[in-house]
Design an enzyme around this catalytic site. Structure first.
Site, PDB file in Angstrom:
ATOM      1  N   PRO A 134       0.825  -1.209   0.000  1.00 24.54           N
ATOM      2  CA  PRO A 134       0.000   0.000   0.000  1.00 24.54           C
ATOM      3  C   PRO A 134       0.858   1.257   0.000  1.00 24.54           C
ATOM      4  O   PRO A 134       1.862   1.343   0.689  1.00 24.54           O
ATOM      5  CB  PRO A 134      -0.787  -0.123   1.313  1.00 24.54           C
ATOM      6  N   GLU A 135       0.438   2.229  -0.813  1.00 25.98           N
ATOM      7  CA  GLU A 135       1.141   3.502  -0.881  1.00 25.98           C
ATOM      8  C   GLU A 135       0.319   4.550  -0.128  1.00 25.98           C
ATOM      9  O   GLU A 135      -0.677   4.231   0.519  1.00 25.98           O
ATOM     10  CB  GLU A 135       1.373   3.873  -2.345  1.00 25.98           C
ATOM     11  N   HIS A 163      -5.294 -15.349   9.851  1.00 28.58           N
ATOM     12  CA  HIS A 163      -4.361 -14.225   9.773  1.00 28.58           C
ATOM     13  C   HIS A 163      -4.876 -12.958  10.460  1.00 28.58           C
ATOM     14  O   HIS A 163      -4.344 -11.876  10.219  1.00 28.58           O
ATOM     15  CB  HIS A 163      -4.016 -13.952   8.315  1.00 28.58           C
ATOM     16  N   ARG A 184       0.780 -12.077   4.960  1.00 27.25           N
ATOM     17  CA  ARG A 184       2.224 -12.224   4.730  1.00 27.25           C
ATOM     18  C   ARG A 184       3.058 -11.781   5.936  1.00 27.25           C
ATOM     19  O   ARG A 184       4.267 -11.999   5.970  1.00 27.25           O
ATOM     20  CB  ARG A 184       2.631 -11.415   3.497  1.00 27.25           C
TER      21      ARG A 184
END
Length: 276
Positions: free
Chosen positions: A2-3, A93, A112
């Site tokens: 994500p930016e 998760h 992740r």
């Protein structure tokens, strides 16, 4: 990863539900993410009132009433998902889960585990090792053509790489660097030191405009990004060059074709005809 627009979108969604609330219940379901989580994190967060949320670069900062800021980085796949009512079902998760005093549930899901969390004194948070030395916020008044020109002076790196340098400008990543360079008409391989004057002005303006439009669209959802409601972002439908290899350049009367090259291991998309 994500930016800035994706992080800003998540931060705003959380802020609308968390500002002024008390963290009534906090559950930490594993000892680490990318790095170990702070000792006694659940205990230290429980009972704290949230004074406000803000973003610095790609980090969410939750300022608490004990003078501590809860730092959150989404990593590559991190999501913050909000729900109401009874405690939501937990998935594999869902690593951190918390409830505010009005019954709002928030889950931090990170398949992740490249995300991170830390607790740091609010007055010293800009000196945290992950924030120290980061450049100006691109949507703030401190970022403009002259400031960008100064930051690029003497840099013998391609301008695309310079835009990804967080010491030059905070929060800009691969997608929005490609889009901003296309809007500004600047070739991604042009040396950064040669971006000055009018070029620097155009590029600073392009960075601001593309980020502003992306935030309004809820960010870009290419793989993992979701807004806190679970909804996708939509800016990917208006990309001019990113992931558009082989398509016609959208610049009026250009007639060029979008190309792809690899810079520092990342794909760069650009139009060789109108970007100089």
């Amino acid at each position: 990863m994500p930016e800035l627009p994706e992080v800003e979108t998540v931060m705003r969604g959380l802020s609308s539900r968390m500002d002024g609330r008390v963290l009534a219940e906090v559950e930490v379901r594993r000892p680490d993410l990318r790095w170990p989580l702070p000792d006694r994190m659940a205990e230290r967060l429980t009972g704290r009132r949230i004074l406000g949320l803000r973003r610095r670069a790609k980090y969410i900062l939750v300022d608490l009433d004990d003078g501590t800021s809860w730092m959150i980085h989404l990593g590559m796949s991190g999501r913050m998902l909000i729900s109401d009512g009874p405690k939501p079902p937990l998935e594999t998760h869902d690593h951190v889960v918390f409830r505010t005093d009005d019954g709002t549930w928030v889950k931090f899901n990170d398949a992740r585990r490249f995300g991170m969390m830390d607790l740091w004194p609010t007055q010293e948070v800009e000196r945290h090792k992950l924030l120290k030395g980061i450049g100006p916020e691109p949507l703030g008044n401190a970022f403009n053509g002259p400031a960008l020109e100064s930051a690029l002076a003497g840099k013998y790196t391609p301008i695309k790489a310079a835009l990804l340098d967080q010491k030059v400008v905070a929060g800009v990543g691969n997608i929005y660097a490609c889009e901003a360079l296309h809007r500004a008409g600047i070739a991604p391989r042009r040396l950064a030191l040669n971006v000055w004057g009018g070029r620097a002005e155009r590029l600073a303006d392009a960075v601001k405009s593309v980020l502003t439009e992306a935030i309004a669209a809820g960010g870009s959802s290419l793989r993992d990004h979701r807004q806190v409601s679970g909804e996708l972002g939509y800016f990917q439908h208006t990309f001019r060059v990113y992931d558009r290899e082989g398509e016609g350049c959208p610049t009026p009367e250009c007639g060029g074709t979008v190309k792809r090259l690899v810079q520092s291991g990342r794909s760069t998309f650009y139009c060789p005809r109108c970007q100089r």
